[in-house]
Design an enzyme around this catalytic site. Structure first.
Site, PDB file in Angstrom:
ATOM      1  N   ASP A   1     -22.880 -24.394 -33.688  1.00  0.00           N
ATOM      2  CA  ASP A   1     -22.812 -25.684 -32.969  1.00  0.00           C
ATOM      3  C   ASP A   1     -21.425 -26.086 -32.455  1.00  0.00           C
ATOM      4  OD1 ASP A   1     -25.417 -25.600 -33.822  1.00  0.00           O
ATOM      5  OD2 ASP A   1     -25.383 -27.467 -34.961  1.00  0.00           O
TER       6      ASP A   1
ATOM      7  N   ASP B   1     -27.212 -26.955 -31.124  1.00  0.00           N
ATOM      8  CA  ASP B   1     -28.069 -28.096 -31.435  1.00  0.00           C
ATOM      9  C   ASP B   1     -28.637 -28.546 -30.086  1.00  0.00           C
ATOM     10  OD1 ASP B   1     -28.801 -29.553 -33.798  1.00  0.00           O
ATOM     11  OD2 ASP B   1     -27.609 -31.269 -33.120  1.00  0.00           O
TER      12      ASP B   1
ATOM     13  N   HIS C   1     -31.508 -31.034 -28.718  1.00  0.00           N
ATOM     14  CA  HIS C   1     -32.575 -32.015 -28.946  1.00  0.00           C
ATOM     15  C   HIS C   1     -33.167 -32.566 -27.648  1.00  0.00           C
ATOM     16  CE1 HIS C   1     -31.355 -32.087 -33.102  1.00  0.00           C
ATOM     17  NE2 HIS C   1     -30.189 -32.653 -32.867  1.00  0.00           N
TER      18      HIS C   1
ATOM     19  N   HIS D   1     -27.203 -37.295 -29.564  1.00  0.00           N
ATOM     20  CA  HIS D   1     -26.242 -36.192 -29.382  1.00  0.00           C
ATOM     21  C   HIS D   1     -26.975 -34.925 -28.966  1.00  0.00           C
ATOM     22  CE1 HIS D   1     -27.829 -35.551 -33.415  1.00  0.00           C
ATOM     23  NE2 HIS D   1     -27.554 -34.272 -33.235  1.00  0.00           N
TER      24      HIS D   1
ATOM     25  N   LYS E   1     -31.758 -24.976 -31.605  1.00  0.00           N
ATOM     26  CA  LYS E   1     -32.505 -25.553 -32.721  1.00  0.00           C
ATOM     27  C   LYS E   1     -32.560 -27.063 -32.596  1.00  0.00           C
ATOM     28  CE  LYS E   1     -28.363 -25.661 -35.536  1.00  0.00           C
ATOM     29  NZ  LYS E   1     -28.236 -27.120 -35.551  1.00  0.00           N
TER      30      LYS E   1
ATOM     31  N   CYS F   1     -24.759 -28.560 -40.670  1.00  0.00           N
ATOM     32  CA  CYS F   1     -25.385 -27.335 -40.146  1.00  0.00           C
ATOM     33  C   CYS F   1     -24.829 -26.069 -40.776  1.00  0.00           C
ATOM     34  CB  CYS F   1     -25.313 -27.324 -38.632  1.00  0.00           C
ATOM     35  SG  CYS F   1     -26.434 -28.580 -37.944  1.00  0.00           S
TER      36      CYS F   1
END
Ligand code: VGL
Ligand code: ZN
Length: 203
Positions: free
Chosen positions: A13, A51, A53, A86, A111, A156
């Site tokens: 990340d 990351d 989302h 984020h 992810k 993470c």
């Protein structure tokens, strides 16, 4: 000298939102990048995680009425810290930091894409059950040992390292190439958890 090819470097990340100026900035998150770029020269297998989302993700405080960032809620899979919005898919905040060398990676794992489940670990979503596919990728390539670096040490990196150790990989974390959020004692808890699972530290 190239390291033996059964070890992979997992870079967690290293995205704009986790670096200074980002939505969920980790203090000095960008200070580890030059060390990580150097390290990449010694590995044949390099995996980057991202990351990633969807907007309105359930880990965002903005998705819960009356809640603010860093409060806790109970999700079907257990406790969840609420974060500022984020790493929204496709946003500048979700992009890798510009200084990070990304050309040498053979795999980029995204992810946290399920809108209802957070995913700190690179191996399983936070339900501790749904796999990301990274274990299979590594095993098919003969990888048995992992060196983990990146952001954040206490979220993470921690959950990725512990899951990897539980899966039977030989796991090392280079603490000098990680930075922590460190809230509510999360860094101390993370170091203890990793140690308890046989993760080795380098710094
Ligand atoms: C992370 C909080 C929320 C991390 C990701 O990369 O450590 N932390 N999402
Ligand atoms: Zn996240």
């Amino acid at each position: 000298m190239k390291s033996v090819s059964h070890q992979a470097l997992i870079i967690i990340d290293l995205q704009n939102d986790f670096c200074p100026g980002g939505a969920l900035a980790v203090p000095n998150g960008d200070a580890i990048i030059s060390r990580i770029n150097q390290m990449q020269q010694s590995f044949d297998h390099i995996v980057l995680t991202q990351d990633w989302h969807p907007a309105g993700h359930k880990s965002f405080a903005s998705s819960h009425q009356g809640k603010t960032a860093y409060e806790h809620v109970t999700m079907p899979y257990g406790d969840q810290i609420l974060w500022p919005d984020h790493c929204v898919q496709g946003s500048e905040g979700a992009a890798f930091h510009n200084d990070l060398e990304t050309d040498c990676a053979s795999m980029i794992l995204r992810k946290g894409t399920n809108p209802a489940i957070d995913s700190y670990s690179a191996f399983f979503e936070n339900d501790h059950h749904t796999p990301t596919g990274l274990e299979g990728y590594l095993r098919e390539r003969g990888v048995v040992a992992l060196m983990m670096v990146g952001l954040a040490t206490d979220f993470c990196v921690r959950y990725s390292a512990v899951d990897a150790a539980k899966l039977g990989f030989d796991v090392s974390v280079d603490l000098a190439a990680c930075r922590a959020i460190d809230m509510e004692g999360s860094l101390a808890a993370a170091l203890q958890d990793m140690r308890d699972h046989g993760v080795q530290f380098f710094d």
